[in-house]
Motif scaffolding. Sequence first.
Motif, PDB file in Angstrom:
ATOM      1  N   PHE A 118      -4.179  -8.534   4.708  1.00  0.00           N
ATOM      2  CA  PHE A 118      -3.928  -7.247   5.372  1.00  0.00           C
ATOM      3  C   PHE A 118      -5.258  -6.610   5.753  1.00  0.00           C
ATOM      4  CE2 PHE A 118      -3.180  -2.533   4.763  1.00  0.00           C
ATOM      5  CZ  PHE A 118      -2.533  -2.357   5.979  1.00  0.00           C
ATOM      6  N   GLY A 158      -7.676  -3.354  -3.788  1.00  0.00           N
ATOM      7  CA  GLY A 158      -6.423  -4.087  -3.976  1.00  0.00           C
ATOM      8  C   GLY A 158      -6.150  -5.026  -2.817  1.00  0.00           C
ATOM      9  N   GLU A 170     -15.971   2.488  -4.671  1.00  0.00           N
ATOM     10  CA  GLU A 170     -16.015   2.979  -3.285  1.00  0.00           C
ATOM     11  C   GLU A 170     -14.628   3.250  -2.723  1.00  0.00           C
ATOM     12  OE1 GLU A 170     -18.462   0.754  -0.506  1.00  0.00           O
ATOM     13  OE2 GLU A 170     -17.400   1.628   1.202  1.00  0.00           O
ATOM     14  N   LEU A 194      -8.547  -0.134  -1.031  1.00  0.00           N
ATOM     15  CA  LEU A 194      -9.029  -1.308  -0.303  1.00  0.00           C
ATOM     16  C   LEU A 194      -9.331  -2.456  -1.264  1.00  0.00           C
ATOM     17  CD1 LEU A 194      -9.890  -2.528   2.427  1.00  0.00           C
ATOM     18  CD2 LEU A 194     -12.171  -1.612   2.028  1.00  0.00           C
ATOM     19  N   TYR A 200      -8.330  -6.447  -0.990  1.00  0.00           N
ATOM     20  CA  TYR A 200      -9.277  -7.563  -1.111  1.00  0.00           C
ATOM     21  C   TYR A 200      -8.865  -8.546  -2.219  1.00  0.00           C
ATOM     22  CZ  TYR A 200     -13.312  -6.286   1.886  1.00  0.00           C
ATOM     23  OH  TYR A 200     -14.157  -6.038   2.938  1.00  0.00           O
ATOM     24  N   SER A 215      -0.709  -4.975  -4.327  1.00  0.00           N
ATOM     25  CA  SER A 215      -1.453  -5.499  -3.176  1.00  0.00           C
ATOM     26  C   SER A 215      -2.419  -6.615  -3.576  1.00  0.00           C
ATOM     27  CB  SER A 215      -2.184  -4.372  -2.459  1.00  0.00           C
ATOM     28  OG  SER A 215      -3.030  -3.698  -3.335  1.00  0.00           O
ATOM     29  N   HIS A 216      -3.068  -6.500  -4.755  1.00  0.00           N
ATOM     30  CA  HIS A 216      -4.033  -7.548  -5.112  1.00  0.00           C
ATOM     31  C   HIS A 216      -3.331  -8.875  -5.342  1.00  0.00           C
ATOM     32  CE1 HIS A 216      -2.879  -6.425  -9.280  1.00  0.00           C
ATOM     33  NE2 HIS A 216      -3.176  -7.671  -9.549  1.00  0.00           N
ATOM     34  N   PRO A 271      -6.525  -3.043   6.976  1.00  0.00           N
ATOM     35  CA  PRO A 271      -6.180  -1.646   7.275  1.00  0.00           C
ATOM     36  C   PRO A 271      -6.859  -1.170   8.559  1.00  0.00           C
ATOM     37  CG  PRO A 271      -6.971  -1.893   5.007  1.00  0.00           C
ATOM     38  CD  PRO A 271      -7.273  -3.159   5.716  1.00  0.00           C
ATOM     39  N   GLN A 289       0.814  -1.217   0.000  1.00  0.00           N
ATOM     40  CA  GLN A 289       0.000   0.000   0.000  1.00  0.00           C
ATOM     41  C   GLN A 289       0.849   1.269   0.000  1.00  0.00           C
ATOM     42  OE1 GLN A 289      -3.850   0.135   0.710  1.00  0.00           O
ATOM     43  NE2 GLN A 289      -3.343  -1.560  -0.618  1.00  0.00           N
ATOM     44  N   GLU A 329     -11.500   2.299   7.190  1.00  0.00           N
ATOM     45  CA  GLU A 329     -12.012   2.030   5.832  1.00  0.00           C
ATOM     46  C   GLU A 329     -11.551   0.645   5.371  1.00  0.00           C
ATOM     47  OE1 GLU A 329     -11.141   5.229   3.168  1.00  0.00           O
ATOM     48  OE2 GLU A 329     -11.985   6.730   4.502  1.00  0.00           O
ATOM     49  N   ASN A 330     -11.816  -0.359   6.203  1.00  0.00           N
ATOM     50  CA  ASN A 330     -11.342  -1.704   5.887  1.00  0.00           C
ATOM     51  C   ASN A 330     -12.425  -2.644   5.382  1.00  0.00           C
ATOM     52  OD1 ASN A 330     -12.627  -2.008   8.307  1.00  0.00           O
ATOM     53  ND2 ASN A 330     -10.743  -2.227   9.510  1.00  0.00           N
ATOM     54  N   ILE A 331     -13.621  -2.094   5.151  1.00  0.00           N
ATOM     55  CA  ILE A 331     -14.681  -2.874   4.505  1.00  0.00           C
ATOM     56  C   ILE A 331     -15.373  -1.976   3.475  1.00  0.00           C
ATOM     57  CG2 ILE A 331     -15.149  -4.408   6.472  1.00  0.00           C
ATOM     58  CD1 ILE A 331     -17.595  -2.558   7.048  1.00  0.00           C
ATOM     59  N   PHE A 332     -16.111  -2.602   2.556  1.00  0.00           N
ATOM     60  CA  PHE A 332     -16.874  -1.818   1.579  1.00  0.00           C
ATOM     61  C   PHE A 332     -18.259  -1.556   2.174  1.00  0.00           C
ATOM     62  CE2 PHE A 332     -13.781  -4.019  -1.146  1.00  0.00           C
ATOM     63  CZ  PHE A 332     -13.152  -2.893  -1.640  1.00  0.00           C
ATOM     64  N   ALA A 334      -2.490 -10.504  -1.927  1.00  0.00           N
ATOM     65  CA  ALA A 334      -3.629 -11.210  -1.344  1.00  0.00           C
ATOM     66  C   ALA A 334      -3.734 -12.609  -1.936  1.00  0.00           C
ATOM     67  CB  ALA A 334      -4.912 -10.418  -1.601  1.00  0.00           C
ATOM     68  N   ARG A 335      -3.479 -12.726  -3.239  1.00  0.00           N
ATOM     69  CA  ARG A 335      -3.525 -14.033  -3.899  1.00  0.00           C
ATOM     70  C   ARG A 335      -2.403 -14.946  -3.426  1.00  0.00           C
ATOM     71  NH1 ARG A 335      -7.016 -13.793  -8.296  1.00  0.00           N
ATOM     72  NH2 ARG A 335      -7.761 -11.670  -8.547  1.00  0.00           N
TER      73      ARG A 335
END
Lengths: 241, 305
Positions: free
Chosen positions: A83, B197, B191, B195, B199, A73-74, A85, A53, A88-91, A77-78
Amino acid sequence: MSMLSLRDFQAGYDPDLPIVKGVSLDVAQGEAVGILGPNGAGKSTLIKAVAGQVACLGGHVTLNDVDITGVASHDLARRGLGFVPQTENIFTRLSIRENLQIAAELVPKGRRADRIEAMFAMFPDLASHSSRQAGALSGGQRQMLAAARALLNEPQVLILDEPSAGLSPKLVGQVFDTLRKISDAGVTLVLVEQNVRAALQLVTRALVLVDGELAHDGPSDALHDGALLGRLFLGTREATA
Amino acid sequence: MNPQVLIDGVIAGSIIGLGAIGLTLTYAILRFANFTHGDFLAGGAYLTLTVSGFLGGFLASLGVGTPLGPFSFGWGLPVSLMAGIGLTIVLTLALDRVLFGSLRRRGADAIIIVMASFGASMALRSLIEFIYTANPVYLTRELQIAQQIGLGMRATPDQLLTIAMTAVLVLALHLVVTRTATGRAMRAVSENPSLAGVYGIDVAMVIRMTWIIGAGLACVAGVMSGLLVQIRPYMGFDLLLPLFAAAILGGIGSIPGAMLGGLIIGLAEAMTVQLIGAEWRAAVAFVLLVAVLIVRPTGLFGQRG
């Protein structure tokens, strides 16, 4: 063998002004490590840079002996680096289930539904209103959803940035109980936390970062009395020994 | 009031709505007002026309060049439209790679990207005018007679096809965005891209998908407009204000909102032509845009934050 390894790692927002200045450390598989330190020490910058990030300005990071320095970052995750944060760690505009469905895209198709149900079993509070918009959740529930999202694809390492930030003492207890369960399940945990007392009860090893450099690395028990921690936070690095 | 105004408004609104969907998606995901979108409409129409010109003789030699049923066009147009969509997508992806993507990677402010889109819009329009001249051209020269469709309204088969195609496309896109992994990823990126990324969402892929959908719909809207009226280099530029008004009226990021906004603008324009005068038509979108920004800046279906 270390699960996560940093060598002379530097990170920051300006190449001429690194915030993290040459940190080297190893985290073993299944270990729960807390990164502590005063405000502005570079704790969050360190883990954000590991999670892709923030720009890495020098050094190397390896995950399970694979170099992941500068990986997006994506992709991290794979590769099994979860991670969470601080904020703002959920949509918030998506439902709880949709948040988990996005994370489930990293899991093979045949296991997605099972993994989502496994997370609902681990966090029953989320299951009872899975179609609700995530923005309607309380602070504690949001942290639960963020943790569930990160755990869904069974990461090798889970990194959390101040999971207790902005929560009431009761909710802090709930969040740390959940993190203990996650750690007991064998997930490698790396945690940045301002709530030192709560963090030291969870982690087995504590690192103290002062002014972007590692000032202490040892068992968390050594910091329980507070005197050493106080000296470290004030920047007297000779205490490291 | 003559009921014909309703069907005229819905036809105009269908074209505006399709164009506004692409604009609202770009705005929501890439976070800038894309002034080139109107020229994607015009570019799509001209590219389709070009392919149609190449195909025309070939299809006529196969004996399938004659109009399809009640419509004014033969198989050449649907085939050319597919090719036109593909070429418009290539054009937008190339523009993103060369211009917008390059600015994003350098961390340019949104206003810089908006200005770049304004410049690219003028360049594209001039290029179209240079290649095809400013004279209007037509996708078909077949004459169609408007038929009674009930309630005192009349419409040509091409116009009814435009409405039906819009309904199908909007429904399909709404289902994609609300029910599929791609749609969830698009809503997530709109949104919080950072974030997304975390996810595991490939944000670059979502951006490409946004351009692809926007370009495809822009091409369809341009061809519809060209089929019902004419193709001109400024056709997209002239639609830009109604497109922005529809996207903002519906709420940025909302597909049903953009479509509804398009229909409202289209109906308002048609009513203005009948009740006040055709010279006031262009002012309607502007008045509605200002009114929405004052009364409800988030639009009909927009979400705060």
